[in-house]
Write an enzyme that holds these catalytic residues in place. Structure first.
Site, PDB file in Angstrom:
ATOM      1  N   ASP A   1     -23.524  46.563 -11.250  1.00 24.89           N
ATOM      2  CA  ASP A   1     -24.206  46.126 -10.035  1.00 24.89           C
ATOM      3  C   ASP A   1     -23.377  45.015  -9.403  1.00 24.89           C
ATOM      4  O   ASP A   1     -23.027  44.025 -10.076  1.00 24.89           O
ATOM      5  CB  ASP A   1     -25.613  45.614 -10.371  1.00 24.89           C
ATOM      6  CG  ASP A   1     -26.441  45.383  -9.122  1.00 24.89           C
ATOM      7  OD1 ASP A   1     -27.054  46.348  -8.650  1.00 24.89           O
ATOM      8  OD2 ASP A   1     -26.440  44.239  -8.612  1.00 24.89           O
TER       9      ASP A   1
ATOM     10  N   ASN B   1     -23.330  41.699   3.292  1.00 24.20           N
ATOM     11  CA  ASN B   1     -23.920  42.327   4.476  1.00 24.20           C
ATOM     12  C   ASN B   1     -24.406  41.280   5.478  1.00 24.20           C
ATOM     13  O   ASN B   1     -24.229  41.447   6.697  1.00 24.20           O
ATOM     14  CB  ASN B   1     -25.091  43.229   4.062  1.00 24.20           C
ATOM     15  CG  ASN B   1     -24.619  44.526   3.424  1.00 24.20           C
ATOM     16  OD1 ASN B   1     -23.548  45.031   3.752  1.00 24.20           O
ATOM     17  ND2 ASN B   1     -25.423  45.064   2.507  1.00 24.20           N
TER      18      ASN B   1
ATOM     19  N   ASP C   1     -20.073  48.387   3.713  1.00 27.99           N
ATOM     20  CA  ASP C   1     -19.657  49.761   3.397  1.00 27.99           C
ATOM     21  C   ASP C   1     -18.216  49.806   2.924  1.00 27.99           C
ATOM     22  O   ASP C   1     -17.859  50.585   2.018  1.00 27.99           O
ATOM     23  CB  ASP C   1     -19.834  50.642   4.629  1.00 27.99           C
ATOM     24  CG  ASP C   1     -21.298  50.883   4.969  1.00 27.99           C
ATOM     25  OD1 ASP C   1     -22.167  50.598   4.109  1.00 27.99           O
ATOM     26  OD2 ASP C   1     -21.569  51.356   6.090  1.00 27.99           O
TER      27      ASP C   1
ATOM     28  N   GLU D   1     -25.980  49.144  -4.298  1.00 24.59           N
ATOM     29  CA  GLU D   1     -24.714  48.630  -4.842  1.00 24.59           C
ATOM     30  C   GLU D   1     -24.591  48.887  -6.331  1.00 24.59           C
ATOM     31  O   GLU D   1     -23.787  48.255  -7.016  1.00 24.59           O
ATOM     32  CB  GLU D   1     -24.598  47.128  -4.556  1.00 24.59           C
ATOM     33  CG  GLU D   1     -25.639  46.255  -5.236  1.00 24.59           C
ATOM     34  CD  GLU D   1     -26.911  46.095  -4.430  1.00 24.59           C
ATOM     35  OE1 GLU D   1     -27.642  45.123  -4.677  1.00 24.59           O
ATOM     36  OE2 GLU D   1     -27.182  46.934  -3.546  1.00 24.59           O
TER      37      GLU D   1
END
Length: 538
Positions: A411, A419, A428, A453
């Protein structure tokens, strides 16, 4: 179409009734090519139970008599010389001796003498019909002409045989009906050609004469019925039921009349032949009309049938009603029909092959599209890795193998900040970079993005220490990646949870233990790997 068919059948009946010969109708003296004069005589009981004699004066001194095979029990040639001597030669049904030749004829060659041949008497015993008799008188054929004839016949037979084999293979491979009918057509034409050219007498000399002629009639009419069957199999789906039924009945009628013409008594043969020939004409006109109508409606199969069968149909009709070919030595049109049918079978095989190739292309395209859809169903569109569904399927398959399975859940640490600070495009890009980095991790049997993620890696046959090392290699690969976002370069770390289970275990158990280990790594400060306590040694 049905009205046209009914009208043509009515015309056929009228033609048969008009053409039916009276029992007392006298015979006509058969023509003899190359004869200076002719005279005929007949046994008192008629030639169908006795002899029909033709007396001919040849135009050359050393004549060779050539007779097309007829439905007669015996044929005899008597050569008369100027010195008064005679020489007699004969053949009978089932035994043509050395007189037969490939090309459908028997020949009578008089022995050389000092005196010339002044006349020839040719007799036919129990002939079914005098119109079937074809005689020619000429000089000996050259070796070159005989070889040319053999080459033409051999090439046509070879093409028919290749077409038969090719269509059977196509039918077997494609599991389709039209190639079967095309193969039956080729087989019937091949059978007719072997019998009518007398090539079959190489292996079955006992069929010489009426047996071969009757079987040739059966094969010829069966070929026409098979051609109609090919049309129904390839284009019948576009025809109405009445039209299909009428076309099928026409095929059955041609085959039935062929059987009648082949085995009826000689006295009924003129009527049977007239009925058969008229029905074939009706069938040809009906098929051409039907195919033209379907072609105008966009039926490609009807168009292909018309283009491939028109020439053989015209050749058959020409040979029937003109009773000659396009060459001087093709008296019955045999070579014309044989050549047209041989070329037609090749053309039709090419058409069928092209159609099947088109079907194959369409099928391959459909399979490729299906494969693409299947692949997309298990692939993450952003990273190109397996999605959760594909990853679970791969893991369940690996759990059926013999060695222990290791799952590493990764993770990305504090991915929400990426973001929020740099935008989702940068996020992305980070996910794609992580996917690329994980693709280079050694021993990874499967890699997937399980959601957001979170990523997963699968490996087999790893001991606990090697499993931790495997997870740390994946973490290190992620940490080395840098993603540019404007003027900045973004680096991320990842936390890892490791779990190992023996083969045959449940995937959910493997996933839950790895997930607990992942949360333990995050609770311990992130950017580290933790292994589940229930690790099984390899």
């Amino acid at each position: 179409m049905m009205r046209l068919l009914v009208g043509l059948v009515a015309m056929c009946g009228a033609a048969i009734a008009a053409a039916a010969p009276a029992p007392s109708l006298p015979h006509t003296c058969p023509d003899v090519r190359g004869a200076a004069s002719l005279a005929c005589s007949i046994s008192p009981g008629g030639y169908r139970s006795g002899w029909l004699w033709i007396d001919a004066v040849p135009g050359i001194a050393a004549p060779v008599v050539s007779v097309r095979v007829t439905r007669a029990e015996a044929v005899e040639a008597v050569f008369r010389y100027a010195d008064g001597t005679t020489h007699r030669q004969n053949v009978r049904a089932g035994d043509f001796g050395s007189h037969w030749q490939v090309g459908g004829r028997v020949t009578f060659v008089p022995p050389a003498r000092a005196a010339p041949v002044t006349s020839v008497r040719i007799g036919f015993f129990r002939a079914d019909w005098d119109r079937l008799i074809d005689i020619g008188i000429g000089g000996p054929r050259s070796r070159q002409a005989e070889m040319g004839q053999a080459v033409v016949i051999g090439a046509a037979l070879a093409l028919l045989a290749l077409s038969l084999i090719g269509n059977l293979l196509i039918a077997f491979a494609a599991r389709r009906t039209p190639p079967v009918w095309n193969a039956l057509w080729a087989a019937c034409v091949l059978g007719w050609a072997l019998l009518w050219t007398q090539t079959a007498l190489f292996v079955a000399p006992g069929m010489a004469g009426p047996v071969a002629a009757r079987l040739a009639t059966l094969f010829a009419t069966a070929a026409i019925s098979c051609a109609i069957g090919f049309l129904l199999a390839s284009a019948g789906h576009a025809l109405s039921r009445p039209v299909r039924t009428g076309t099928m009945m026409l095929a059955i009628l041609v085959a039935a009349l062929g059987g009648v013409a082949a085995f009826c008594p000689g006295a009924s043969l003129p009527l049977a032949a007239t009925a058969l020939n008229t029905t074939i004409l009706v069938a040809a006109v009906a098929l051409i009309t039907l195919c033209l109508g379907q072609w105008r409606r966009g039926n490609a199969q009807a168009r292909d049938f018309l283009l491939s069968f028109t020439i053989p149909m015209l050749a058959v009709l020409w040979s029937i009603f003109a009773d000659r070919g396009i060459a001087e030595d093709d008296a019955g049109g045999m070579y014309l029909v044989l050549g047209a049918c041989a070329l037609q079978t090749v053309w039709l095989t090419i058409i069928v092959a092209i159609q099947l190739w088109s079907v194959r292309i369409e099928r391959d395209a459909a399979q490729a599209e299906s494969s693409l859809m299947t692949r997309l169903a298990v692939t993450d569109p952003l990273t190109g890795l397996l999605n959760r569904r594909g990853f679970v399927e791969r893991a369940e398959a690996m759990l059926l193998e013999t060695g222990p399975v290791t799952l590493v859940l990764l993770d990305i640490d504090r991915f929400k900040r990426v973001n929020d600070r740099h935008g989702h495009d940068a996020g992305d890009a980070v996910l794609r970079a992580v996917a690329a980095a994980l693709s280079w991790v050694p021993d990874a049997r499967a890699i997937g993005r399980l959601g957001g993620e979170e990523f997963g890696l699968l490996a087999v046959n790893l001991c606990p220490a090697r499993a931790i090392e495997f997870a740390n290699q994946a973490r290190a690969a992620i940490a080395e990646e840098q993603v540019q976002a404007g003027d900045l370069f973004i680096s991320v770390t990842a936390s890892a949870g490791v779990s190992c289970v023996p083969p045959g275990s449940d995937f959910m158990m493997l996933y839950k233990t790895a997930d607990r280990a992942l949360y333990a790594a995050k609770d311990a400060g992130r950017d580290r790997a933790e292994i589940a306590p229930n690790v099984h040694a390899a």
